[in-house]
Write a protein that holds these residues in place. Structure first.
Motif, PDB file in Angstrom:
ATOM      1  N   VAL A  46       0.844  -1.197   0.000  1.00 49.93           N
ATOM      2  CA  VAL A  46       0.000   0.000   0.000  1.00 49.93           C
ATOM      3  C   VAL A  46       0.876   1.242   0.000  1.00 49.93           C
ATOM      4  CG1 VAL A  46      -1.830   1.242   1.203  1.00 49.93           C
ATOM      5  CG2 VAL A  46      -1.746  -1.260   1.303  1.00 49.93           C
ATOM      6  N   VAL A  47       0.552   2.196  -0.876  1.00 51.92           N
ATOM      7  CA  VAL A  47       1.265   3.468  -0.933  1.00 51.92           C
ATOM      8  C   VAL A  47       0.266   4.581  -0.631  1.00 51.92           C
ATOM      9  CG1 VAL A  47       2.654   5.039  -2.343  1.00 51.92           C
ATOM     10  CG2 VAL A  47       2.881   2.566  -2.649  1.00 51.92           C
ATOM     11  N   VAL A  48       0.652   5.496   0.268  1.00 53.94           N
ATOM     12  CA  VAL A  48      -0.266   6.532   0.738  1.00 53.94           C
ATOM     13  C   VAL A  48       0.267   7.919   0.410  1.00 53.94           C
ATOM     14  CG1 VAL A  48      -1.431   7.504   2.752  1.00 53.94           C
ATOM     15  CG2 VAL A  48      -1.111   5.036   2.574  1.00 53.94           C
ATOM     16  N   PHE A  49      -0.583   8.726  -0.226  1.00 49.64           N
ATOM     17  CA  PHE A  49      -0.240  10.112  -0.569  1.00 49.64           C
ATOM     18  C   PHE A  49      -1.128  11.107   0.188  1.00 49.64           C
ATOM     19  CE2 PHE A  49       1.631   7.921  -4.182  1.00 49.64           C
ATOM     20  CZ  PHE A  49       2.815   8.627  -4.374  1.00 49.64           C
ATOM     21  N   ASP A  50      -1.512  10.752   1.377  1.00 48.04           N
ATOM     22  CA  ASP A  50      -2.253  11.671   2.242  1.00 48.04           C
ATOM     23  C   ASP A  50      -1.913  11.311   3.684  1.00 48.04           C
ATOM     24  OD1 ASP A  50      -4.683  13.694   2.468  1.00 48.04           O
ATOM     25  OD2 ASP A  50      -5.003  12.113   3.952  1.00 48.04           O
ATOM     26  N   LEU A  51      -1.370  12.278   4.427  1.00 52.22           N
ATOM     27  CA  LEU A  51      -0.891  11.961   5.768  1.00 52.22           C
ATOM     28  C   LEU A  51      -2.034  11.789   6.766  1.00 52.22           C
ATOM     29  CD1 LEU A  51       2.369  14.095   6.084  1.00 52.22           C
ATOM     30  CD2 LEU A  51       2.000  11.836   5.113  1.00 52.22           C
ATOM     31  N   GLY A  52      -3.194  12.383   6.481  1.00 51.61           N
ATOM     32  CA  GLY A  52      -4.358  12.129   7.323  1.00 51.61           C
ATOM     33  C   GLY A  52      -4.786  10.670   7.211  1.00 51.61           C
ATOM     34  N   VAL A  53      -4.785  10.144   5.996  1.00 51.21           N
ATOM     35  CA  VAL A  53      -5.104   8.729   5.775  1.00 51.21           C
ATOM     36  C   VAL A  53      -4.039   7.852   6.433  1.00 51.21           C
ATOM     37  CG1 VAL A  53      -5.301   6.911   4.036  1.00 51.21           C
ATOM     38  CG2 VAL A  53      -6.424   9.115   3.672  1.00 51.21           C
ATOM     39  N   ALA A  68       4.416   9.464   0.760  1.00 54.10           N
ATOM     40  CA  ALA A  68       5.003  10.682   0.204  1.00 54.10           C
ATOM     41  C   ALA A  68       5.861  11.367   1.256  1.00 54.10           C
ATOM     42  CB  ALA A  68       3.894  11.618  -0.254  1.00 54.10           C
ATOM     43  N   LYS A  69       6.883  12.056   0.809  1.00 56.77           N
ATOM     44  CA  LYS A  69       7.717  12.833   1.731  1.00 56.77           C
ATOM     45  C   LYS A  69       6.905  14.008   2.269  1.00 56.77           C
ATOM     46  CE  LYS A  69      11.876  11.651  -0.871  1.00 56.77           C
ATOM     47  NZ  LYS A  69      12.966  12.153  -1.748  1.00 56.77           N
ATOM     48  N   GLY A  70       7.155  14.363   3.526  1.00 62.49           N
ATOM     49  CA  GLY A  70       6.405  15.469   4.099  1.00 62.49           C
ATOM     50  C   GLY A  70       6.845  15.774   5.513  1.00 62.49           C
ATOM     51  N   SER A  82      14.328   6.712   4.839  1.00 60.70           N
ATOM     52  CA  SER A  82      14.733   6.519   3.440  1.00 60.70           C
ATOM     53  C   SER A  82      14.081   5.296   2.800  1.00 60.70           C
ATOM     54  CB  SER A  82      16.257   6.389   3.349  1.00 60.70           C
ATOM     55  OG  SER A  82      16.715   5.307   4.150  1.00 60.70           O
ATOM     56  N   ASP A  83      13.607   4.359   3.624  1.00 55.97           N
ATOM     57  CA  ASP A  83      12.984   3.169   3.040  1.00 55.97           C
ATOM     58  C   ASP A  83      11.460   3.262   2.993  1.00 55.97           C
ATOM     59  OD1 ASP A  83      12.791   3.038   5.820  1.00 55.97           O
ATOM     60  OD2 ASP A  83      12.611   0.850   5.797  1.00 55.97           O
ATOM     61  N   LYS A  84      10.891   4.346   3.555  1.00 56.61           N
ATOM     62  CA  LYS A  84       9.437   4.517   3.539  1.00 56.61           C
ATOM     63  C   LYS A  84       9.007   5.742   2.728  1.00 56.61           C
ATOM     64  CE  LYS A  84       7.924   1.095   6.119  1.00 56.61           C
ATOM     65  NZ  LYS A  84       7.006   0.061   5.596  1.00 56.61           N
ATOM     66  N   ALA A  85       9.619   6.894   3.016  1.00 59.62           N
ATOM     67  CA  ALA A  85       9.232   8.134   2.327  1.00 59.62           C
ATOM     68  C   ALA A  85       9.926   8.212   0.974  1.00 59.62           C
ATOM     69  CB  ALA A  85       9.581   9.344   3.192  1.00 59.62           C
ATOM     70  N   ILE A  86       9.526   7.330   0.090  1.00 58.68           N
ATOM     71  CA  ILE A  86      10.224   7.175  -1.191  1.00 58.68           C
ATOM     72  C   ILE A  86       9.290   7.324  -2.392  1.00 58.68           C
ATOM     73  CG2 ILE A  86      12.055   5.705  -0.276  1.00 58.68           C
ATOM     74  CD1 ILE A  86      10.419   3.284  -1.209  1.00 58.68           C
ATOM     75  N   ALA A  87       8.049   7.681  -2.132  1.00 57.69           N
ATOM     76  CA  ALA A  87       7.069   7.679  -3.218  1.00 57.69           C
ATOM     77  C   ALA A  87       6.934   9.026  -3.901  1.00 57.69           C
ATOM     78  CB  ALA A  87       5.710   7.228  -2.672  1.00 57.69           C
ATOM     79  N   GLY A  88       7.866   9.955  -3.640  1.00 59.80           N
ATOM     80  CA  GLY A  88       7.759  11.291  -4.210  1.00 59.80           C
ATOM     81  C   GLY A  88       7.109  12.226  -3.214  1.00 59.80           C
ATOM     82  N   SER A  89       6.579  13.338  -3.703  1.00 60.10           N
ATOM     83  CA  SER A  89       5.918  14.300  -2.811  1.00 60.10           C
ATOM     84  C   SER A  89       4.405  14.179  -2.964  1.00 60.10           C
ATOM     85  CB  SER A  89       6.355  15.720  -3.161  1.00 60.10           C
ATOM     86  OG  SER A  89       5.790  16.134  -4.400  1.00 60.10           O
ATOM     87  N   PRO A  93       4.168  12.644  -7.362  1.00 58.13           N
ATOM     88  CA  PRO A  93       4.550  11.257  -7.083  1.00 58.13           C
ATOM     89  C   PRO A  93       5.735  10.825  -7.937  1.00 58.13           C
ATOM     90  CG  PRO A  93       2.179  11.449  -7.403  1.00 58.13           C
ATOM     91  CD  PRO A  93       2.775  12.760  -7.822  1.00 58.13           C
ATOM     92  N   ASP A  94       6.521   9.897  -7.413  1.00 58.71           N
ATOM     93  CA  ASP A  94       7.629   9.317  -8.169  1.00 58.71           C
ATOM     94  C   ASP A  94       7.063   8.109  -8.919  1.00 58.71           C
ATOM     95  OD1 ASP A  94       9.870   7.960  -9.094  1.00 58.71           O
ATOM     96  OD2 ASP A  94      11.095   8.516  -7.374  1.00 58.71           O
ATOM     97  N   TYR A  95       6.612   8.351 -10.148  1.00 60.63           N
ATOM     98  CA  TYR A  95       5.917   7.314 -10.908  1.00 60.63           C
ATOM     99  C   TYR A  95       6.826   6.122 -11.225  1.00 60.63           C
ATOM    100  CZ  TYR A  95       2.276  10.830 -11.393  1.00 60.63           C
ATOM    101  OH  TYR A  95       1.311  11.764 -11.121  1.00 60.63           O
ATOM    102  N   ALA A  96       8.092   6.392 -11.495  1.00 67.78           N
ATOM    103  CA  ALA A  96       9.032   5.300 -11.792  1.00 67.78           C
ATOM    104  C   ALA A  96       9.201   4.399 -10.578  1.00 67.78           C
ATOM    105  CB  ALA A  96      10.375   5.880 -12.227  1.00 67.78           C
ATOM    106  N   LYS A  97       9.319   5.021  -9.404  1.00 72.13           N
ATOM    107  CA  LYS A  97       9.474   4.251  -8.170  1.00 72.13           C
ATOM    108  C   LYS A  97       8.223   3.427  -7.887  1.00 72.13           C
ATOM    109  CE  LYS A  97      12.124   3.278  -4.698  1.00 72.13           C
ATOM    110  NZ  LYS A  97      13.486   2.730  -4.874  1.00 72.13           N
TER     111      LYS A  97
END
Length: 315
Positions: A46-53, A68-70, A82-89, A93-97
């Motif tokens: 699971v990848v999450v791009f909302d810190l409330g979620v 996402a980094k934040g 470095s092993d969790k906040a790797i999905a971009g901002s 998002p870091d689409y390649a990752k």
């Protein structure tokens, strides 16, 4: 004979729970996106791009693969690695990752919701943006929905019942507290937020009325014609007008502390001395909303619980 009967009973009970658990999937998720999303099985990556979620998922004891980094509150600091906040901002998002991760589910909301369509091409993606106009129902929806997605319905139900009980207690207290005004500091300006504004959800959570209402249609047309400087001046004028309505409580959210670790309050008070002269300020009826939890982790289970607990103690 009794032992044989007990063994059969155990098999039946565990068989029931296995079937019940299996029967949860596939799930059809109605969300803020245009199309429902089908989740075929319990998501593992699971990848999450909302810190409330992320806050709510963590309260459900679910580990996510990447975020996402934040700016993270202390109780989510374990994801700022470095092993969790790797999905971009949140915005990029870091689409390649993400293609390397191959997630089973991506969740967006708020700042990241504009990336929904593109992320949906990588993995099933749902939008759990919290609605400022119906904040408490949105928090409830997210807690219970995430409980269903991750096969934690009972835990989600218990979490919500605990939070809801505290919210109802707070709202009962709020009935005797008069009217309030939410103030958002941006640099040296106080900006009043009313119900329907970005941080107007505070009124919904507390059950306290606002000293004013907004006309979204009129305000929207006016804002389109104004420069940034004019908007700031207009916001300051409106804030003064709402302060003159004598709110009984002020709820202040300091953006500087949330984003840069440096408060805006001192310079904002210098620019707006009428705040200090208000009845609410003079009576010390001022509550400072936790900047990170309200500006960054908006609508997260623990962030809301912390605020409700604080105000239940204060009131």
């Amino acid at each position: 004979m009794y032992g044989q009967f007990l063994n059969i009973l155990i098999i039946l009970v565990f068989g029931f729970y296995s079937v019940a658990s299996f029967a949860n999937y596939p799930l059809t998720i109605e969300h803020a996106g245009k199309k429902p999303v089908v989740i075929k099985q319990k998501p593992k990556k699971v990848v999450v791009f909302d810190l409330g979620v992320l806050d709510t998922i963590t309260a459900l004891d679910v580990e996510v693969t990447a975020v996402a980094k934040g700016v993270f509150p202390d109780y989510l600091a374990g994801y700022n690695t470095s092993d969790k906040a790797i999905a971009g901002s949140l915005f990029k998002p870091d689409y390649a990752k993400l293609k390397d991760i191959k997630p089973d589910l991506i969740i967006v909301g708020g700042r990241s919701r504009k990336t929904l369509d593109k992320l949906s091409g990588i993995a099933p993606t749902i939008d759990l943006t919290v609605n400022a106009d119906s904040f408490v129902p949105s928090v409830k929806r997210n807690v219970l929905l995430l409980g269903s997605i991750f096969d934690k319905k009972q835990q989600a139900k218990s979490l919500w019942e605990k939070l809801n009980s505290k919210i109802l207690t707070l709202q009962a207290k709020a009935k005797s507290k008069g009217a309030g005004l939410v103030l958002f500091t941006v640099k040296d300006v106080f900006i009043a937020h009313l119900p329907g504004d970005r941080f107007g959800m505070v009124y919904d959570l507390l059950g306290i009325p606002s000293v004013g209402k907004i006309n979204k249609q009129t305000d929207s047309k006016a804002n389109k014609k104004q420069t940034k400087a004019q908007k700031a001046k207009h916001a300051a004028t409106l804030t003064k007008a709402y302060i003159e309505k004598k709110p009984d409580w002020l709820f202040i959210l300091d953006r500087g502390l949330a984003t840069a670790g440096q408060s805006n309050i001192k310079q904002a008070l210098t620019s707006s001395p009428f705040i200090k002269n208000s009845n609410a300020w003079q009576k010390n009826h001022v509550y400072y909303l936790n900047p990170t939890q309200w500006y960054v982790v908006t609508g997260g289970y623990t962030s809301v619980l912390n605020t409700v607990n604080d105000l239940n103690t204060l009131w």
